[in-house]
Design a protein around this motif. Structure first.
Motif, PDB file in Angstrom:
ATOM      1  N   CYS A  55       0.830  -1.221   0.000  1.00  0.00           N
ATOM      2  CA  CYS A  55       0.000   0.000   0.000  1.00  0.00           C
ATOM      3  C   CYS A  55       0.860   1.265   0.000  1.00  0.00           C
ATOM      4  O   CYS A  55       1.859   1.359   0.709  1.00  0.00           O
ATOM      5  CB  CYS A  55      -0.928  -0.004   1.218  1.00  0.00           C
ATOM      6  SG  CYS A  55      -2.003   1.452   1.295  1.00  0.00           S
ATOM      7  N   LEU A  56       0.430   2.237  -0.817  1.00  0.00           N
ATOM      8  CA  LEU A  56       1.170   3.498  -0.913  1.00  0.00           C
ATOM      9  C   LEU A  56       0.775   4.468   0.197  1.00  0.00           C
ATOM     10  O   LEU A  56       1.531   5.365   0.536  1.00  0.00           O
ATOM     11  CB  LEU A  56       0.907   4.151  -2.283  1.00  0.00           C
ATOM     12  CG  LEU A  56       1.302   3.301  -3.499  1.00  0.00           C
ATOM     13  CD1 LEU A  56       0.795   3.940  -4.785  1.00  0.00           C
ATOM     14  CD2 LEU A  56       2.807   3.080  -3.542  1.00  0.00           C
ATOM     15  N   GLN A  57      -0.425   4.286   0.717  1.00  0.00           N
ATOM     16  CA  GLN A  57      -0.895   5.207   1.758  1.00  0.00           C
ATOM     17  C   GLN A  57      -1.528   4.445   2.918  1.00  0.00           C
ATOM     18  O   GLN A  57      -2.721   4.608   3.193  1.00  0.00           O
ATOM     19  CB  GLN A  57      -1.930   6.169   1.163  1.00  0.00           C
ATOM     20  CG  GLN A  57      -1.319   7.144   0.197  1.00  0.00           C
ATOM     21  CD  GLN A  57      -2.381   7.842  -0.634  1.00  0.00           C
ATOM     22  OE1 GLN A  57      -3.355   7.230  -1.069  1.00  0.00           O
ATOM     23  NE2 GLN A  57      -2.195   9.126  -0.837  1.00  0.00           N
ATOM     24  N   CYS A  65      -4.908   0.994   2.644  1.00  0.00           N
ATOM     25  CA  CYS A  65      -5.982   1.965   2.408  1.00  0.00           C
ATOM     26  C   CYS A  65      -7.104   1.368   1.561  1.00  0.00           C
ATOM     27  O   CYS A  65      -8.253   1.759   1.671  1.00  0.00           O
ATOM     28  CB  CYS A  65      -5.421   3.219   1.736  1.00  0.00           C
ATOM     29  SG  CYS A  65      -4.996   2.974  -0.006  1.00  0.00           S
ATOM     30  N   GLY A  66      -6.761   0.414   0.685  1.00  0.00           N
ATOM     31  CA  GLY A  66      -7.781  -0.204  -0.175  1.00  0.00           C
ATOM     32  C   GLY A  66      -8.105   0.618  -1.410  1.00  0.00           C
ATOM     33  O   GLY A  66      -8.853   0.175  -2.268  1.00  0.00           O
ATOM     34  N   LYS A  67      -7.542   1.803  -1.508  1.00  0.00           N
ATOM     35  CA  LYS A  67      -7.916   2.698  -2.612  1.00  0.00           C
ATOM     36  C   LYS A  67      -6.769   2.999  -3.570  1.00  0.00           C
ATOM     37  O   LYS A  67      -6.997   3.282  -4.737  1.00  0.00           O
ATOM     38  CB  LYS A  67      -8.443   4.021  -2.037  1.00  0.00           C
ATOM     39  CG  LYS A  67      -9.705   3.847  -1.204  1.00  0.00           C
ATOM     40  CD  LYS A  67     -10.303   5.198  -0.815  1.00  0.00           C
ATOM     41  CE  LYS A  67     -11.609   5.006  -0.057  1.00  0.00           C
ATOM     42  NZ  LYS A  67     -11.407   4.504   1.311  1.00  0.00           N
ATOM     43  N   CYS A  68      -5.538   2.965  -3.060  1.00  0.00           N
ATOM     44  CA  CYS A  68      -4.410   3.373  -3.910  1.00  0.00           C
ATOM     45  C   CYS A  68      -4.213   2.368  -5.047  1.00  0.00           C
ATOM     46  O   CYS A  68      -4.801   1.285  -5.059  1.00  0.00           O
ATOM     47  CB  CYS A  68      -3.136   3.513  -3.081  1.00  0.00           C
ATOM     48  SG  CYS A  68      -2.461   1.934  -2.551  1.00  0.00           S
ATOM     49  N   CYS A  71      -3.012  -1.167  -3.855  1.00  0.00           N
ATOM     50  CA  CYS A  71      -4.113  -1.923  -3.230  1.00  0.00           C
ATOM     51  C   CYS A  71      -5.073  -2.429  -4.300  1.00  0.00           C
ATOM     52  O   CYS A  71      -5.461  -3.601  -4.288  1.00  0.00           O
ATOM     53  CB  CYS A  71      -4.883  -1.038  -2.244  1.00  0.00           C
ATOM     54  SG  CYS A  71      -4.067  -0.852  -0.649  1.00  0.00           S
TER      55      CYS A  71
END
Ligand code: ZN
Length: 333
Positions: A55-57, A65-68, A71
Motif C-alpha cells: 500500500c502506498l498510503q 488503504c484499499g484505494k491506492c 491496493c
C-alpha cells in the motif's frame, strides 16, 4: 470484489489488527499457515496483508488503504508480485511447485517483495511439499508466504513447524447469518442456514438447491402432528420425508435439522420464539409452550440422541419411525 476483501476487517478483526501491528512495525515473518473452515476468510486475509505490504498510503495503524493503485491491483488480482496458487484438481502438482520455485528465485518484478498465497495447502503432494520446504526454510529476498488450509492434520508436520500457525476465528451464528443475508439469502432462511454451515458457498448451494427448505417444511408439519398426538405423523415419514432423501448426505442434513428443531424447542421454552424454524412459529410455538417442561426435555433428548440414526447399517426409515413413536409417547402423557 475489492470491497469484499476488505470485509475481512469485520469478519476477523482480531487477526486484521494483529497483522496491522506487524505491518506497521515491519515484523512479518516469512511463512504463515492460516487454518480455518471454508468461508472463514483465509484468502481475503492473505490478500489484505499483501495489500498492507504494498500500500502506498497505509493508515497509521498499518492497515492498507484499499484505494491506492497498489491496493487496487492486489484486490483485483492484477499485481505481478502477489501470486495466488490454486490447486490443480485434487492436488498441488509438481509443475505448480516448479512455477513457485521459479517465482521464489526471481526477485520481485518491481524490485520489492513478493507475496505467495498457496490455497488448499493440504492438497500439496508429498514431493511438492518437500520441495517447497527448502524455500520456506531459506527464503530468498523479501518473501511472504501464506499457506491456507482447512484441515491441518493433513499437512506434513515439517511444513506446519516451519510456518507460523494462525487459526481463523470462526464467526458466530449471528455473524454468519448477516454475511449470508448480505449475499442475497433472505434473512429468515439465513438464520436456518447459519445453523447448518459456516461457509457462504455451502449456504448458497443449499439455498439454490432448496432441499433444506422442503425438508424443514415437512419436518415442521411432522412435528406439529406429533404435538397434536396425530398418528399420521408416522405416515409422514414414509410419505413425506423419505421421498426427499435421495442421497446419503441428505440423511446427514435431516439429522442436522432435527438438532436445530431441538434447539428451537429450547428457544420456545426460553422466550416463546423459534429461531431456525421461525417460519413455523405461529403453528408450533403455542403448542410447544403449552407442553410440560418434563415432556419438552424428554423430546429434546430424543431429537438430540441420534446414535441409532447415525449407524451406517440401519434402515433409516425404520429408525425415523421409531423416533416418531417415541416422540408420540413422550407427548402423550
Ligand atoms: Zn493502499
Amino acid at each position: 470484489m475489492a470491497e469484499k476483501i476488505f470485509e475481512i476487517t469485520k469478519q476477523q478483526p482480531f487477526l486484521t489488527n494483529y497483522f496491522a501491528d506487524l505491518l506497521q512495525q515491519q515484523q512479518l515473518v516469512h511463512a504463515y499457515l492460516l487454518a480455518g473452515p471454508a468461508g472463514s476468510g483465509k484468502r481475503s486475509l492473505a490478500l489484505w496483508v499483501a495489500a498492507g505490504l504494498f500500500c502506498l498510503q497505509p493508515a497509521a495503524s498499518g492497515a492498507p488503504c484499499g484505494k491506492c493503485e497498489e491496493c487496487q491491483r492486489i484486490l483485483t488480482g492484477n499485481h505481478p508480485d502477489v501470486i495466488d496458487v490454486v490447486p490443480d484438481g485434487n492436488s498441488v502438482k509438481v509443475e505448480q511447485t516448479r512455477f513457485l520455485k521459479s517465482e521464489f528465485s526471481k526477485s520481485g518484478v518491481e524490485g520489492r517483495r513478493k507475496v505467495i498465497i498457496l490455497e488448499a495447502a493440504e492438497k500439496l503432494t508429498i514431493s511438492a511439499a518437500n520441495s517447497l520446504l527448502k524455500f520456506i526454510e531459506e527464503p530468498s529476498g523479501q518473501m511472504t508466504f501464506f499457506l491456507l488450509a482447512q484441515n491441518i492434520s493433513q499437512l506434513l508436520p515439517t511444513i506446519i513447524s516451519r510456518c507460523q500457525l494462525l487459526k481463523m476465528v470462526i464467526p458466530s451464528e449471528q455473524q454468519r447469518s448477516q454475511v449470508f443475508s448480505q449475499a442475497q439469502i433472505p434473512s429468515g432462511k439465513a438464520d436456518l442456514l447459519a445453523g447448518l454451515t459456516v461457509d457462504l458457498q455451502i449456504a448458497q448451494q443449499l439455498d439454490q438447491n432448496g432441499l433444506v427448505y422442503q425438508l424443514s417444511d415437512k419436518l415442521a408439519e411432522w412435528y406439529l402432528k406429533i404435538l397434536n398426538n396425530d398418528w399420521l405423523s408416522m405416515v409422514d415419514i414414509q410419505a413425506q420425508i423419505m421421498p426427499l432423501l435421495t442421497e446419503k448426505k441428505d440423511h446427514q442434513l435431516l439429522l442436522e435439522l432435527l438438532e436445530l428443531l431441538a434447539k428451537d424447542i429450547i428457544n420456545s421454552m426460553v422466550n416463546g420464539k423459534l429461531h431456525y424454524f421461525a417460519k413455523y412459529e405461529e403453528q408450533l410455538a403455542p403448542k410447544l409452550t403449552q407442553t410440560a417442561f418434563k415432556q419438552q426435555l424428554a423430546a429434546i433428548e430424543l431429537l438430540l440422541n441420534q446414535t441409532r440414526l447415525r449407524q451406517a447399517n440401519i434402515n433409516f426409515q425404520n429408525a425415523l419411525e421409531a423416533l416418531t413413536l417415541q416422540l408420540l409417547k413422550c407427548y402423550d402423557r
